[in-house]
Design a protein around this motif. Structure first.
Motif, short mmCIF file in Angstrom:
data_model
loop_
_atom_site.label_atom_id
_atom_site.label_comp_id
_atom_site.label_asym_id
_atom_site.label_seq_id
_atom_site.Cartn_x
_atom_site.Cartn_y
_atom_site.Cartn_z
N ALA A 176 0.84 -1.21 0.00
CA ALA A 176 0.00 0.00 0.00
C ALA A 176 0.87 1.25 0.00
CB ALA A 176 -0.93 -0.03 1.20
N PHE A 177 1.77 1.36 1.00
CA PHE A 177 2.80 2.41 1.04
C PHE A 177 2.26 3.82 1.04
CE2 PHE A 177 4.48 -1.31 -1.37
CZ PHE A 177 5.27 -1.81 -0.35
N GLY A 178 1.00 4.01 1.41
CA GLY A 178 0.40 5.34 1.41
C GLY A 178 -0.59 5.52 0.27
N ARG A 215 5.40 6.32 1.68
CA ARG A 215 6.34 5.85 2.72
C ARG A 215 7.48 6.85 3.00
NH1 ARG A 215 8.53 -0.38 2.78
NH2 ARG A 215 8.67 -0.58 5.03
N HIS A 256 -0.81 -5.09 6.06
CA HIS A 256 -0.64 -5.51 4.66
C HIS A 256 0.82 -5.69 4.34
CE1 HIS A 256 -1.54 -1.22 5.25
NE2 HIS A 256 -0.47 -1.01 4.54
N THR A 289 -4.05 2.38 9.36
CA THR A 289 -2.60 2.15 9.24
C THR A 289 -1.96 3.15 8.30
OG1 THR A 289 -2.73 -0.19 9.80
CG2 THR A 289 -0.89 0.47 8.42
N SER A 294 3.30 5.16 10.33
CA SER A 294 3.99 4.24 11.26
C SER A 294 3.38 4.34 12.65
CB SER A 294 5.49 4.55 11.30
OG SER A 294 6.02 4.48 10.01
N ARG A 295 2.07 4.18 12.69
CA ARG A 295 1.33 4.40 13.92
C ARG A 295 0.70 3.13 14.48
NH1 ARG A 295 -3.85 4.64 13.79
NH2 ARG A 295 -4.06 6.36 15.27
N SER A 296 0.63 2.06 13.68
CA SER A 296 -0.19 0.92 14.11
C SER A 296 0.33 0.27 15.37
CB SER A 296 -0.28 -0.12 12.98
OG SER A 296 -0.80 0.48 11.83
N CYS A 314 14.25 2.39 17.27
CA CYS A 314 12.80 2.59 17.32
C CYS A 314 12.30 2.20 18.71
CB CYS A 314 12.09 1.80 16.22
SG CYS A 314 12.35 0.03 16.26
N VAL A 321 11.01 -8.47 12.31
CA VAL A 321 10.03 -7.68 11.56
C VAL A 321 10.57 -6.28 11.34
CG1 VAL A 321 7.73 -6.64 11.68
CG2 VAL A 321 8.04 -9.05 12.26
N GLN A 354 11.10 -4.59 7.71
CA GLN A 354 10.54 -3.28 7.37
C GLN A 354 11.65 -2.33 6.89
OE1 GLN A 354 7.22 -1.76 7.57
NE2 GLN A 354 6.87 -3.92 7.21
N LYS A 361 8.56 2.60 19.59
CA LYS A 361 8.24 3.71 18.68
C LYS A 361 7.98 3.13 17.29
CE LYS A 361 12.01 6.41 20.73
NZ LYS A 361 13.02 7.44 20.46
N GLY A 362 7.19 3.84 16.49
CA GLY A 362 6.91 3.38 15.13
C GLY A 362 8.12 3.51 14.24
N MET A 363 8.20 2.66 13.21
CA MET A 363 9.38 2.69 12.35
C MET A 363 9.11 2.24 10.91
SD MET A 363 9.91 -0.68 11.82
CE MET A 363 11.46 -0.45 10.99
N GLU A 423 8.21 3.42 8.18
CA GLU A 423 8.59 4.19 7.00
C GLU A 423 10.09 4.47 6.93
OE1 GLU A 423 5.46 7.55 6.58
OE2 GLU A 423 5.45 6.77 8.60
N1 MCN Z 1 7.54 -3.02 15.03
C1 MCN Z 1 8.20 -3.65 16.07
N2 MCN Z 1 8.84 -2.88 17.00
C2 MCN Z 1 8.87 -1.52 16.92
C3 MCN Z 1 8.23 -0.88 15.83
C4 MCN Z 1 7.55 -1.67 14.91
O1 MCN Z 1 8.21 -4.88 16.13
N3 MCN Z 1 9.46 -0.79 17.87
C5 MCN Z 1 6.75 -3.80 14.06
C6 MCN Z 1 5.26 -3.61 14.30
O2 MCN Z 1 4.75 -4.47 15.26
C7 MCN Z 1 4.68 -3.86 12.93
C8 MCN Z 1 5.78 -3.31 12.01
O3 MCN Z 1 6.99 -3.34 12.78
O4 MCN Z 1 4.51 -5.24 12.75
C9 MCN Z 1 5.50 -1.88 11.53
O5 MCN Z 1 4.99 -1.13 12.59
P1 MCN Z 1 4.73 0.46 12.58
O6 MCN Z 1 6.02 1.17 12.58
O7 MCN Z 1 3.75 0.74 13.65
O8 MCN Z 1 4.07 0.79 11.15
P2 MCN Z 1 2.57 0.45 10.70
O9 MCN Z 1 2.26 -0.91 11.10
O10 MCN Z 1 1.65 1.55 11.07
O11 MCN Z 1 2.73 0.38 9.13
C10 MCN Z 1 2.62 1.52 8.33
C11 MCN Z 1 3.94 1.78 7.64
C12 MCN Z 1 3.74 2.78 6.58
S1 MCN Z 1 3.13 4.29 7.07
C13 MCN Z 1 4.03 2.48 5.26
S2 MCN Z 1 3.84 3.71 4.11
C14 MCN Z 1 4.47 1.17 4.90
C15 MCN Z 1 5.11 0.44 6.00
O12 MCN Z 1 4.43 0.53 7.12
N4 MCN Z 1 3.77 0.45 4.00
C16 MCN Z 1 4.06 -0.89 3.86
N5 MCN Z 1 5.61 -0.77 5.69
C17 MCN Z 1 5.04 -1.51 4.70
N6 MCN Z 1 5.36 -2.80 4.53
C18 MCN Z 1 4.72 -3.53 3.59
N7 MCN Z 1 5.08 -4.83 3.42
N8 MCN Z 1 3.75 -3.00 2.80
C19 MCN Z 1 3.40 -1.70 2.91
O13 MCN Z 1 2.43 -1.22 2.16
#
Ligand code: MCN
Ligand code: SMO
Length: 786
Positions: A249-251, A366, A502, A541, A544-546, A663, A671, A675, A736-738, A740
């Protein structure tokens, strides 16, 4: 589970390298994407798209034979335009009709839609629609758009500017103290996002539920439900949005797309199933774009390269329409606020504007604006280093916010929460072996290639809350998330979240969070996500907030369940609740134990075993969550690379690439690494290959993957990753989210490395993506002419 590298007693909990639960179904071809779905009577939709970038629609003639299956805007009178409004004072609002109305504003804009049992038939029918156009002046770039005197992209506007933002913090005063002034014009080109699966939507009427069901490849099902209900004039209860497996998806899929609205309208109107699957050419020529930023940077520094003040002008090519819900305001808002990145300077003046042009709209991709600001800032940092004759890493060490200054509020008011930026830079320099590279450069390469080393340090504001989005002008973003946790009668656990996974691996990582708290085996935890009919209201989603928001809600929900399980379990053990202790999923007291399954068995089937004061809410809980501070948490990283440039061909090879990231606490390091690597691969595309070029008539020049280049496996090197784990003070587990971050730094790192390699030739600096061999050769030629 020894292979998961978990902690003793918590082999599947927070920090364990649990293999992703979701991989097996994808590796075995069992994914369920919109295009895989079958449904009796399903009709496929094709769009007739504008061949012109800016023109008035003079007339439309629909052949008699397709009169009952072809639609233009007037036929959809009961659907509303997509209006992404903003509270930013200078903002001019664009109304995006589901099908063009009155005029077309970019090549590829849907003008009419047709349905048929197959896509091929629908495409043939679309050719039976004739449209006459009257040309209007085309604004194919931000320069011509800003020069326009009339015939604006949106007729009622005062000019072609969506929005302008300004900031001035102690600029004149601090700039006046500078010893050196460095100027650079830096450009990030327009790009597509190219997920493997493009836009995809299937909609039908569920007669039993009396509901419109929209199965859409979306990142934000709950928000899409709200806006579809609004645009189609339906009560929210009449709309259900389901996001199935999504192929990247990537945004691209975090906004309402007009095709989504069109297909939903067909299903609402005809009470039958309809589907649209975007093809690759549509994606490349008509789908929304991203990245295009133009920078004029003027940096004011002292003799040592310490930055005193920065003057920046940022112009963003916003395309024809502002996207719902974020609006084009997100991009300049994030750019102006994040340009200072990890640095501590105090003088800052910046004007950022998003300009409307005759190109597809602009969506977050992203990294969002942070890829552009990192590119501009880090190329400028290298330019300062050249100017004062010091190593690029030395300049940065002096300018970074220092570890002992944390937490730090920077010049734009960002609350940098935790971490040690200089230590991250030092680690990256050690790993890349900067001294050894300098020595190797002095020796020269046997094959005549030139070696260069480059680096970039950045912050990744992630998981921002409502107030941050409100500051960018979009108060419609809820900014919190909810989760439901339910122990099932067999002692398993069901988690329901409104975000959508996704590719991020949340089916695994959220199960790890629950395992950490409740001890239930990860294999027995089921994550239900992305279906408004099955999950509590949530934001979705992106950004990087999920993990922080929705994972935080999962954590909170499990923490609320735990005392209920303990209460029942202690009663089953006939033990004093103060004397019991959990060991994995077993509650122990005095040599005896009961499991979560035993507790579930009592709650669901044997009420006679329950304590008299048992909580009637039982083994299910829904809770909402926001972190303690809603200004976002700041992940940060340093990337560094070594490249070899062939001065004869302009070809570049990445010899080494390292990432040092922080992060906070990692839920699953594997994971996080996946990412990061995926993000870097996309960043390499931005740096070297990807561009969506337009000619002066607004015609897209890359329409297939032969002319829109993507990096393949051979262009993406093995990277070396190193983690710091400084917990965030604001979030559950300090995570923390990571998601992107990987995509933020690579263009800056790789340009700095190539410019470093070309220095001995006196080549012109490369300051515009993509860095193609042709541009490398031109830079060398320009240098030798000097
Ligand atoms: N994570 C973790 N420990 C952390 C931070 C994250 O283990 N301290 C893990 C999380 O549990 C989650 C993953 O890493 O399984 C990503 O978490 P997070 O940073 O919260 O990001 P989101 O889940 O909100 O994903 C959104 C982010 C965005 S904004 C884009 S754009 C993007 C990205 O994720 N699009 C993607 N990665 C992607 N990866 C795939 N395969 N496909 C996309 O469309
Ligand atoms: S571009 Mo990511 O969906 O915030």
């Amino acid at each position: 589970n020894a292979d998961t590298h978990g902690r003793p007693g918590k082999p599947q909990g927070v920090g364990a390298r649990v293999p992703r639960k979701e991989d097996a179904r994808h590796l075995h071809g069992k994914g369920n994407f919109v295009a895989d779905m079958a449904m009796p009577g399903l009709c496929e939709v094709a769009f007739l798209r504008s061949p012109l970038a800016h023109a008035r629609i003079a007339s439309v003639r629909v052949a008699e034979q397709i009169a009952d299956k072809a639609f233009v805007r007037q036929a959809m009178a009961d659907a509303r335009d997509i209006v992404a409004d903003s509270t930013l004072p200078s903002y001019q609002v664009s109304a995006q009709p589901p099908l063009a109305s009155g005029k077309v504003r970019f090549v590829g804009e849907p003008v009419a839609m047709v349905f048929a049992p197959t896509r091929a038939e629908a495409e043939d029918y679309a050719e039976l629609i004739e449209v006459d156009y009257d040309d209007l002046p085309v604004y194919a770039d931000v320069v011509s758009a800003q020069a326009a005197q009339g015939d604006f992209v949106h007729e009622q506007w005062r000019d072609n500017v969506f929005v302008t933002l300004n900031v001035d913090k102690q600029f004149d005063e601090l700039a006046a103290q500078a010893d050196v002034v460095v100027r650079r014009k830096i450009d990030l080109s327009r790009q597509c996002m190219v997920p493997m699966e493009g836009k995809a939507v299937l909609a039908y009427w569920d007669h039993q539920a009396d509901q419109l069901v929209v199965v859409s490849a979306t990142q934000v099902p709950h928000m899409i439900r709200s806006v579809l209900a609004q645009c189609l004039d339906l009560e929210q209860g009449r709309v259900r949005v389901v996001s199935p497996d999504v192929g990247g998806a990537f945004g691209y899929k975090c906004v309402l797309q007009q095709e989504e609205l069109c297909v939903a309208w067909l299903a609402k109107t005809f009470k039958k199933p309809f589907r649209f699957i975007e093809d690759r050419r549509e994606h490349l020529t008509a789908g929304a774009n991203s990245r295009e930023h133009h920078y004029e940077m003027v940096a004011y520094a002292d003799r040592r390269g310490k930055l005193l003040a920065l003057d920046a002008k940022i112009t963003i090519d916003g395309g024809a329409y502002s996207v719902w819900p974020f609006t084009i305001g997100l991009e300049p808002g994030q750019a102006i606020g994040n340009l200072p990145g990890p640095y501590a300077f105090k003088g800052y003046r910046c004007v950022t504007r998003a300009v409307a042009t005759n190109k597809p709209g602009f969506v977050p991709y992203r990294g969002v604006a942070r890829t552009g600001v990192c590119f501009a800032m880090e190329l400028t940092m290298d330019a300062i280093a050249r100017e004062v004759g010091r190593e690029p890493w030395e300049i940065r060490q002096e300018n970074l916010v220092q570890g002992d200054q944390m937490p730090y509020v920077n010049v734009t008011g960002k609350h940098l929460d935790s971490g040690d930026y200089p230590a991250s830079l030092q680690q990256a320099m050690d790993m890349i072996g900067v001294d050894a590279i300098r020595e190797r450069q002095r020796q020269g390469e046997a094959d005549g290639r030139l070696i260069g080393v480059g680096l970039a340090t950045y912050t990744e504001q992630a998981a921002h809350g409502t107030s941050v989005f409100a500051a960018w002008g979009t108060p419609v973003i809820p900014g919190f998330d909810q989760a439901t946790a339910r122990v099932t009668p067999d002692g398993g656990l069901e988690l329901r979240v409104g975000v959508h996974s996704h590719g991020q691996g949340m089916e695994t990582t959220f199960a790890q969070i629950a395992n950490e708290i409740l001890g239930v085996d990860v294999a027995s935890i089921k994550l239900l996500h992305g279906d408004t009919g099955q999950t509590p209201f949530s934001t979705g989603t992106y950004a990087s907030r999920s993990l922080v928001m929705s994972g935080g809600a999962v954590s909170q929900a499990c923490k609320r369940l735990l005392p209920r399980l303990t209460h029942i379990g202690a009663h089953l053990l006939q033990a004093d609740p103060a004397s019991v202790a959990w060991n994995g999923d077993r509650l122990e007291a005095g040599g005896k134990s009961v499991s979560v399954k035993d507790v579930a068995d009592a709650w669901y089937l044997r009420p006679q075993l329950l304590p008299p004061d048992v909580d009637p809410a039982g083994l299910e809980v829904t809770v909402g969550y926001k972190p303690k501070v809603d200004t976002g948490c700041f992940t940060y990283a340093t990337h560094a690379a070594v490249v070899a440039v062939d001065p004869g061909t302009g070809g570049v090879e990445i010899l080494d690439y390292v990432v040092v990231e922080d992060c906070g606490t990692m839920i699953n390091p594997m994971v996080v690494e996946g990412q990061t690597i995926g993000g870097v691969a996309q960043g390499i595309g931005t740096a070297f290959y990807e561009e969506t070029p337009y000619d002066d008539n607004g015609q897209p020049l890359a329409s297939t993957l032969a002319d829109y280049m993507l990096p393949g496996a051979t262009e993406v090197p093995n990277m070396r990753l190193h983690h710091f784990e400084t917990p965030s003070p604001h979030t559950e587990f300090g995570a923390k989210g990571m998601g992107e971050g990987g995509a933020i730094a690579p263009p800056a790192v790789l340009f700095n490395a190539v410019n470093d390699a070309l220095r001995p030739l006196g080549a012109a600096e490369l300051l515009r993506t993509p860095l193609s061999p042709t541009r490398v050769l031109a830079a060398i030629a320009q240098g030798s002419r000097k």
